[in-house]
Design a protein around this motif. Structure first.
Motif, short mmCIF file in Angstrom:
data_model
loop_
_atom_site.label_atom_id
_atom_site.label_comp_id
_atom_site.label_asym_id
_atom_site.label_seq_id
_atom_site.Cartn_x
_atom_site.Cartn_y
_atom_site.Cartn_z
N UNK A 1 0.81 -1.22 0.00
CA UNK A 1 0.00 0.00 0.00
C UNK A 1 0.85 1.27 0.00
N UNK A 2 2.17 1.14 0.21
CA UNK A 2 3.04 2.30 0.19
C UNK A 2 3.07 2.89 -1.22
N UNK A 3 2.69 4.18 -1.37
CA UNK A 3 2.71 4.78 -2.70
C UNK A 3 4.15 4.98 -3.18
N UNK A 4 4.54 4.25 -4.24
CA UNK A 4 5.91 4.35 -4.73
C UNK A 4 6.06 3.70 -6.09
N UNK A 5 7.19 3.97 -6.74
CA UNK A 5 7.57 3.31 -7.98
C UNK A 5 8.11 1.93 -7.64
N UNK A 6 7.72 0.93 -8.45
CA UNK A 6 8.18 -0.43 -8.23
C UNK A 6 9.03 -0.96 -9.38
N UNK A 7 9.11 -0.21 -10.48
CA UNK A 7 9.91 -0.65 -11.62
C UNK A 7 9.70 0.23 -12.84
N UNK A 8 10.33 -0.15 -13.92
CA UNK A 8 10.18 0.55 -15.19
C UNK A 8 9.10 -0.17 -16.00
N UNK A 9 8.10 0.57 -16.43
CA UNK A 9 7.02 0.00 -17.23
C UNK A 9 7.28 0.13 -18.72
N UNK A 10 8.06 1.14 -19.10
CA UNK A 10 8.32 1.31 -20.51
C UNK A 10 9.24 2.47 -20.82
N UNK A 11 9.83 2.40 -21.98
CA UNK A 11 10.69 3.45 -22.52
C UNK A 11 10.07 3.87 -23.84
N UNK A 12 9.75 5.17 -23.95
CA UNK A 12 9.12 5.71 -25.15
C UNK A 12 10.03 6.80 -25.69
N UNK A 13 10.24 6.82 -27.00
CA UNK A 13 11.18 7.78 -27.57
C UNK A 13 10.81 8.13 -28.99
N UNK A 14 11.27 9.32 -29.42
CA UNK A 14 10.99 9.81 -30.77
C UNK A 14 12.00 9.26 -31.78
N UNK A 15 11.50 8.99 -32.97
CA UNK A 15 12.33 8.61 -34.11
C UNK A 15 11.84 9.38 -35.34
N UNK B 1 -1.66 11.78 -4.49
CA UNK B 1 -1.89 12.68 -3.35
C UNK B 1 -0.55 13.15 -2.76
N UNK B 2 0.39 12.23 -2.63
CA UNK B 2 1.73 12.58 -2.13
C UNK B 2 2.41 13.59 -3.05
N UNK B 3 2.33 13.34 -4.38
CA UNK B 3 2.95 14.25 -5.34
C UNK B 3 2.31 15.63 -5.29
N UNK B 4 0.98 15.68 -5.18
CA UNK B 4 0.28 16.97 -5.07
C UNK B 4 0.76 17.73 -3.84
#
Length: 133
Positions: A8-22, A95-98
């Protein structure tokens, strides 16, 4: 002391994706498929699967996804990339970020594959936060 394994701790748990321009996503995707064996899916990305170390039965994915240069999906960022972070308790995290004064770009949206919200960091990078369902 906060228990970091608490789901329940609000946090990042990993990388979901890398998006980039080409400049030429189609040609580049073909190059990656031919030379590096990336399998491009119906959404135009490649998906890398792994297991969650704390829950070995759970399969997670990381997306590799090129966009045509100038695509508005990265707006308002002027950068050529965006990182998607896998998170837990997205509502609590927003909520934490706000409360920390972080710029929240939109409301949490829910799809059949998870909940999403976008924020800006201090360097002007748009960040996508994703809580898989």
């Amino acid at each position: 002391m906060e228990n970091n394994s608490d789901e329940t701790t609000p946090k990042v748990t990993g990388i979901g994706g890398i998006f980039f321009f080409l400049d030429n996503p189609k040609e580049t995707k073909d190059w990656y498929a031919k030379n590096l064996g990336l399998e491009i899916n119906d959404w135009g990305s490649a998906s890398f699967e792994s297991r969650n170390l704390n829950k070995p039965d759970q399969i997670e994915s990381t997306q590799w996804c090129p966009f045509k240069k100038g695509d508005e999906y990265f707006s308002p960022s002027k950068k050529d990339f965006m990182v998607n972070y896998r998170v837990q308790n997205i509502e609590g995290l927003v909520e934490k970020l706000k409360s920390n004064g972080v710029t929240i770009l939109d409301d949490i949206e829910t799809y059949d594959y998870g909940k999403f919200v976008h924020i800006m960091d201090t360097e002007g990078n748009k960040i996508e936060l994703w809580e898989p369902l």
